[in-house]
Design a protein around this motif. Structure first.
Motif, short mmCIF file in Angstrom:
data_model
loop_
_atom_site.label_atom_id
_atom_site.label_comp_id
_atom_site.label_asym_id
_atom_site.label_seq_id
_atom_site.Cartn_x
_atom_site.Cartn_y
_atom_site.Cartn_z
N GLN A 82 62.85 44.03 22.08
CA GLN A 82 61.62 43.34 21.66
C GLN A 82 60.80 42.87 22.86
N GLY A 83 60.93 43.60 23.97
CA GLY A 83 60.13 43.30 25.15
C GLY A 83 60.59 42.09 25.95
N LYS A 84 61.82 41.65 25.72
CA LYS A 84 62.30 40.43 26.38
C LYS A 84 62.39 40.56 27.90
N ASN A 85 62.95 41.67 28.39
CA ASN A 85 63.14 41.81 29.84
C ASN A 85 61.83 41.79 30.60
N VAL A 86 60.85 42.56 30.10
CA VAL A 86 59.58 42.62 30.83
C VAL A 86 58.83 41.29 30.70
N ALA A 87 59.00 40.59 29.58
CA ALA A 87 58.37 39.28 29.41
C ALA A 87 58.99 38.28 30.38
N ASP A 88 60.31 38.31 30.52
CA ASP A 88 60.99 37.43 31.46
C ASP A 88 60.54 37.71 32.89
N LEU A 89 60.38 39.00 33.20
CA LEU A 89 59.95 39.39 34.55
C LEU A 89 58.58 38.79 34.86
N ARG A 90 57.66 38.92 33.92
CA ARG A 90 56.31 38.37 34.12
C ARG A 90 56.36 36.86 34.35
N GLU A 91 57.20 36.19 33.55
CA GLU A 91 57.29 34.73 33.62
C GLU A 91 57.94 34.27 34.91
N GLN A 92 59.02 34.92 35.31
CA GLN A 92 59.82 34.47 36.45
C GLN A 92 59.20 34.83 37.80
N VAL A 93 58.59 36.02 37.88
CA VAL A 93 58.11 36.51 39.17
C VAL A 93 56.60 36.40 39.31
N HIS A 94 55.91 36.08 38.21
CA HIS A 94 54.46 35.92 38.22
C HIS A 94 53.74 37.21 38.59
N ARG A 151 51.58 33.57 34.29
CA ARG A 151 52.09 34.87 33.89
C ARG A 151 51.48 35.99 34.71
N SER A 152 50.44 35.70 35.44
CA SER A 152 49.77 36.73 36.22
C SER A 152 49.22 36.09 37.48
N PRO A 153 48.85 36.93 38.48
CA PRO A 153 48.32 36.39 39.72
C PRO A 153 47.09 35.55 39.47
N SER A 154 46.92 34.47 40.22
CA SER A 154 45.77 33.59 40.03
C SER A 154 44.50 34.28 40.46
N PRO A 155 43.34 33.90 39.85
CA PRO A 155 42.07 34.54 40.20
C PRO A 155 41.73 34.41 41.67
N THR A 156 42.17 33.29 42.31
CA THR A 156 41.81 33.07 43.71
C THR A 156 42.49 34.07 44.63
N SER A 157 43.55 34.73 44.17
CA SER A 157 44.25 35.68 45.02
C SER A 157 43.93 37.13 44.64
N ALA A 158 42.84 37.32 43.87
CA ALA A 158 42.52 38.66 43.37
C ALA A 158 42.33 39.66 44.50
N GLN A 159 41.82 39.18 45.65
CA GLN A 159 41.58 40.11 46.75
C GLN A 159 42.87 40.59 47.39
N ASP A 160 43.98 39.95 47.04
CA ASP A 160 45.27 40.33 47.61
C ASP A 160 46.18 41.03 46.61
N ILE A 161 45.64 41.39 45.45
CA ILE A 161 46.48 41.97 44.40
C ILE A 161 46.84 43.42 44.73
N LEU A 162 48.12 43.70 44.62
CA LEU A 162 48.65 45.05 44.80
C LEU A 162 49.10 45.59 43.45
N THR A 163 48.72 46.82 43.15
CA THR A 163 49.22 47.50 41.95
C THR A 163 50.07 48.67 42.42
N LEU A 164 51.34 48.64 42.08
CA LEU A 164 52.26 49.68 42.52
C LEU A 164 52.93 50.32 41.31
N ARG A 165 52.82 51.63 41.23
CA ARG A 165 53.36 52.37 40.09
C ARG A 165 54.59 53.16 40.51
#
Length: 339
Positions: A47-59, A18-32
């Motif tokens: 009920q938060g379905k779209n954003v939950a699906d986004l997290r699951e599908q795109v990691h 659901r989120s970037p792996s710890p090993t790639s933390a140095q490559d994490i981009l946060t874009l607002r």
């Protein structure tokens, strides 16, 4: 602060994460990005379905800021590898286009024209624009999107808007190129003051101590972002320091760049204004004597508690805004006198 150089091309997290792996933390981009309340509703879904699906599908990690009464804008935040963030924004923008009252058929992708307003640190704008605008021109040519960068910083922040226009696919390609630029030059974004819709309208701004978006990262945080991570860079003062009270142990160092032609208005006559800002905020503020690069900007180093630094930044940017207004008024008077 880690000095390790982030990789230019970061890989997506393993499937199912659901989120970037710890090993790639140095490559994490946060874009607002700024979105209106209606768009925020579409992004979140029932009920938060779209954003939950986004997290699951795109990691990626993705979320939208809470509603502020009377404010019609919210902030979308997406974190992950560069490729994942670009893919997430492409998916989000496609969703917004198809959910509009009169959606354009998906088959006519070449005519689906929309836009997204990215929030980029003022200190990182030069990285995206490049010398003589060469970098932004290259990004536009590679992606097929158009980019428009605002000249002014948003209220009570050091962020500016970069509007990316085009089809969802073109915007996604542009975001990937922008993300690579931000990761390559991430250190320039340290100390950025994030924009919050409603700032300056009487609404209380969130504190930098909030950890949900990474504003209070670990002392040696390696998180790479568009500048909205505040890093701690100072050691606690010596226990032998002369003081009747215990010295704070949560001191932070923040660096911000100010155009050289605006430094004088912050310092004031005989240093009166900067002295007042130091006194009111409680932070120590030092100013570089010379510009730090070819942008002709000088570095301000602010050391203090999170609360003191936030007040110092607020006072500094209030002073900048006042000076901008004064200069605009003077230019208008000159133009009127010439007519």
């Amino acid at each position: 602060m880690s000095t390790e150089k982030p990789a230019r091309h970061s890989s997506a997290s393993p499937a199912g994460s659901r989120s970037p792996s710890p090993t790639s933390a140095q490559d994490i981009l946060t874009l607002r990005a700024l979105v209106n309340t209606k768009e925020a509703g579409v992004i979140i879904g029932k009920q938060g379905k779209n954003v939950a699906d986004l997290r699951e599908q795109v990691h990626v990690r993705a979320g939208v800021s809470k509603v502020t009464p009377g404010v019609h804008e919210r902030v979308l935040t997406v974190s992950g590898s560069v490729e994942s963030v670009a893919k997430a924004y492409t998916q989000i923008i496609t969703q917004l286009v198809t959910s509009s009252p009169h959606p354009i058929p998906i088959s006519s992708s070449s005519t689906r024209h929309t836009s997204i307003r990215l929030l980029i640190s003022h200190n990182l704008m030069g990285t995206i624009i490049g010398r003589s605008g060469l970098k932004i021109k290259t990004i536009q040519e590679l992606s097929g999107a158009r980019m428009v960068a605002s000249k002014e910083m948003l209220p009570q922040s050091t962020e500016r808007v970069v509007e990316v226009q085009g089809s969802p696919e073109a915007i996604g390609r542009a975001i990937e190129e922008i993300g690579k630029c931000l990761l390559e030059d991430w250190e320039r974004g340290a100390g950025t003051v994030p924009f919050y819709p409603g700032a300056g309208t009487g609404e209380e701004r969130p504190s930098f101590r909030r950890s949900t978006n990474g504003y209070a990262a670990a002392p040696t945080s390696s998180r790479r972002s568009n500048g909205d991570t505040v890093r701690r860079g100072s050691s606690p003062p010596s226990p032998h320091s002369p003081s009747t009270q215990q010295q704070p142990t949560n001191l932070r160092t923040q660096n911000i760049s100010i155009p050289s032609d605006m430094v004088g208005c912050i310092i004031g006559r005989n240093g009166s204004k900067i002295t007042e800002i130091r006194r009111l905020s409680g932070s120590k503020i030092s100013i570089a004597k010379m510009p730090h690069d070819d942008t002709n900007e000088r570095m301000f180093t602010i050391v203090g508690t999170p609360e003191a630094n936030e007040k110092a930044l607020f006072l500094l940017y209030n002073q900048l805004e006042s000076e901008k207004e004064r200069r605009v008024g003077r230019e208008q008077q000159q133009q009127e006198s010439q007519e």
